[in-house]
Design a protein around this motif. Structure first.
Motif, short mmCIF file in Angstrom:
data_model
loop_
_atom_site.label_atom_id
_atom_site.label_comp_id
_atom_site.label_asym_id
_atom_site.label_seq_id
_atom_site.Cartn_x
_atom_site.Cartn_y
_atom_site.Cartn_z
N HIS A 22 5.04 6.46 -8.74
CA HIS A 22 5.44 5.17 -8.18
C HIS A 22 5.43 5.23 -6.65
O HIS A 22 5.87 6.21 -6.05
CB HIS A 22 6.84 4.77 -8.66
CG HIS A 22 7.35 3.57 -7.94
ND1 HIS A 22 8.16 3.66 -6.82
CD2 HIS A 22 7.12 2.25 -8.14
CE1 HIS A 22 8.42 2.45 -6.38
NE2 HIS A 22 7.80 1.57 -7.16
N PHE A 23 4.95 4.17 -6.04
CA PHE A 23 4.97 4.04 -4.58
C PHE A 23 5.68 2.73 -4.22
O PHE A 23 5.47 1.71 -4.88
CB PHE A 23 3.54 3.98 -4.02
CG PHE A 23 2.73 5.20 -4.35
CD1 PHE A 23 2.70 6.29 -3.49
CD2 PHE A 23 2.00 5.26 -5.53
CE1 PHE A 23 1.96 7.42 -3.81
CE2 PHE A 23 1.26 6.38 -5.86
CZ PHE A 23 1.24 7.47 -4.99
N ASP A 24 6.51 2.79 -3.18
CA ASP A 24 7.07 1.53 -2.66
C ASP A 24 5.94 0.72 -2.02
O ASP A 24 5.84 -0.49 -2.21
CB ASP A 24 8.14 1.80 -1.60
CG ASP A 24 9.36 2.50 -2.20
OD1 ASP A 24 9.65 2.25 -3.38
OD2 ASP A 24 9.97 3.32 -1.49
N THR A 25 5.15 1.41 -1.24
CA THR A 25 3.99 0.76 -0.62
C THR A 25 2.88 1.79 -0.44
O THR A 25 3.15 2.98 -0.26
CB THR A 25 4.38 0.09 0.72
OG1 THR A 25 3.26 -0.63 1.22
CG2 THR A 25 4.81 1.11 1.76
N ILE A 26 1.67 1.32 -0.55
CA ILE A 26 0.50 2.20 -0.45
C ILE A 26 -0.66 1.32 0.00
O ILE A 26 -0.59 0.08 -0.12
CB ILE A 26 0.21 2.86 -1.82
CG1 ILE A 26 -0.74 4.07 -1.67
CG2 ILE A 26 -0.33 1.86 -2.83
CD1 ILE A 26 -0.84 4.92 -2.93
N ASP A 27 -1.71 1.94 0.51
CA ASP A 27 -2.86 1.10 0.86
C ASP A 27 -3.48 0.51 -0.41
O ASP A 27 -3.63 -0.71 -0.55
CB ASP A 27 -3.90 1.87 1.70
CG ASP A 27 -4.33 3.17 1.04
OD1 ASP A 27 -3.66 3.64 0.10
OD2 ASP A 27 -5.36 3.73 1.46
N SER A 28 -3.81 1.36 -1.37
CA SER A 28 -4.46 0.91 -2.61
C SER A 28 -4.24 1.96 -3.69
O SER A 28 -4.55 3.15 -3.46
CB SER A 28 -5.97 0.72 -2.35
OG SER A 28 -6.71 0.85 -3.54
#
Ligand code: BT5
Length: 243
Positions: A22-28
């Motif tokens: 899981h990522f809070d935010t990522i590029d893609s």
């Protein structure tokens, strides 16, 4: 928000997708998982993010979703024995699983990679090959949608990202178990593009006709005024019926 432990445990117990990152935010998520695939990561790794800063569509297009409003995920498959020309079936398997997960909202499958509600785009699938691996990503609008697009909240469908994630992975596991011929048969039956008047925008030209079938490799068969063409990549516009 991270995927809760009980959801992860359920996914791990019932599917091959035991490694969900899981990522809070990522590029893609597709970009991240492509790199993992290139580094030798095994089948079954999943990336899910609350937000993407450079979400990708096909042909260099972008996928936009406000933070926390969508399912944004990618899965890594290493489909043994799947000929390259049948890779459409990976997209189909994910799209079919996602369409089921939308119930009670009725999502239609538009060839090659969209889910629609009332002819508006609800979700898009992006499959990318990395050697013999395929990274397949999907974005599904849960609580909001860009202008002109659809979201499940408006259509009375499920809006919990984690439940939706588990449902898609479960439906995908079932289809991977059933095999690619079964995926092809199900996709042929359920693809809403079949029977429609369509315009297909190809790299170098457009063709207009009636979509008559999806073939065993997941390609679209279009009957034009003069011929029958088999299309393996392109953008499809559903046209109104003549007359
Ligand atoms: C797709 O491309 O539909 C594939 C989208 C795949 C997105 C997922 S999200 C998780 C994973 N990680 C990624 O980086 N990507 C995948 P295409 O058929 O090319 O459609 C792209 C077009 O859809 C855009 O040019 C917009 O017109 C439209 N679009 C963008 N965001 C949208 C949204 N949230 N809902 C509906 N349409 C959208």
């Amino acid at each position: 928000m991270p995927v809760p432990e009980h959801v992860l445990a359920h996914i791990a117990a019932s599917t091959r997708f035991g490694d969900v990152r899981h990522f809070d935010t990522i590029d893609s998520t597709n970009r991240w998982l492509r790199d993992e695939a290139a580094a030798g990561a095994p089948e079954g790794v999943v990336a899910v993010s609350d937000h993407q800063t450079a979400g990708r569509g096909r042909l260099g297009r972008t996928w936009e979703a406000p933070p926390g409003s969508a399912l944004l995920m990618s899965v890594l498959l290493r489909p043994a024995g799947l000929r390259p020309e049948r890779r459409h079936l990976v997209t189909a398997a994910v799209a079919l699983a996602a369409a089921d997960a939308c119930a009670p909202a009725a999502a239609a499958l538009k060839w090659p990679n969209d889910l629609l509600i009332d002819d508006r785009k609800l979700a898009g699938v992006l499959a990318e090959a990395v050697g013999d691996a395929v990274v397949v990503g999907i974005g599904v609008n849960l609580t909001t949608a860009p202008k002109g697009a659809a979201c499940l909240a408006e259509a009375g469908g499920p809006v919990d990202r984690n439940d939706f994630l588990a449902a898609v992975l479960s439906g995908l596991e079932r289809r991977l178990g059933a095999g690619w011929d079964a995926v092809a048969a199900e996709h042929r039956t359920r693809c809403a593009t079949v029977g429609r008047r369509v315009r297909v925008d190809l790299a170098d030209r457009s063709l207009t006709g009636t979509a008559t079938a999806v073939d065993d490799d997941g390609r679209l068969v279009v009957a034009t005024a003069t011929s029958s063409e088999v299309v393996s990549a392109g953008d499809v516009v559903h046209l109104r019926a003549e007359g």
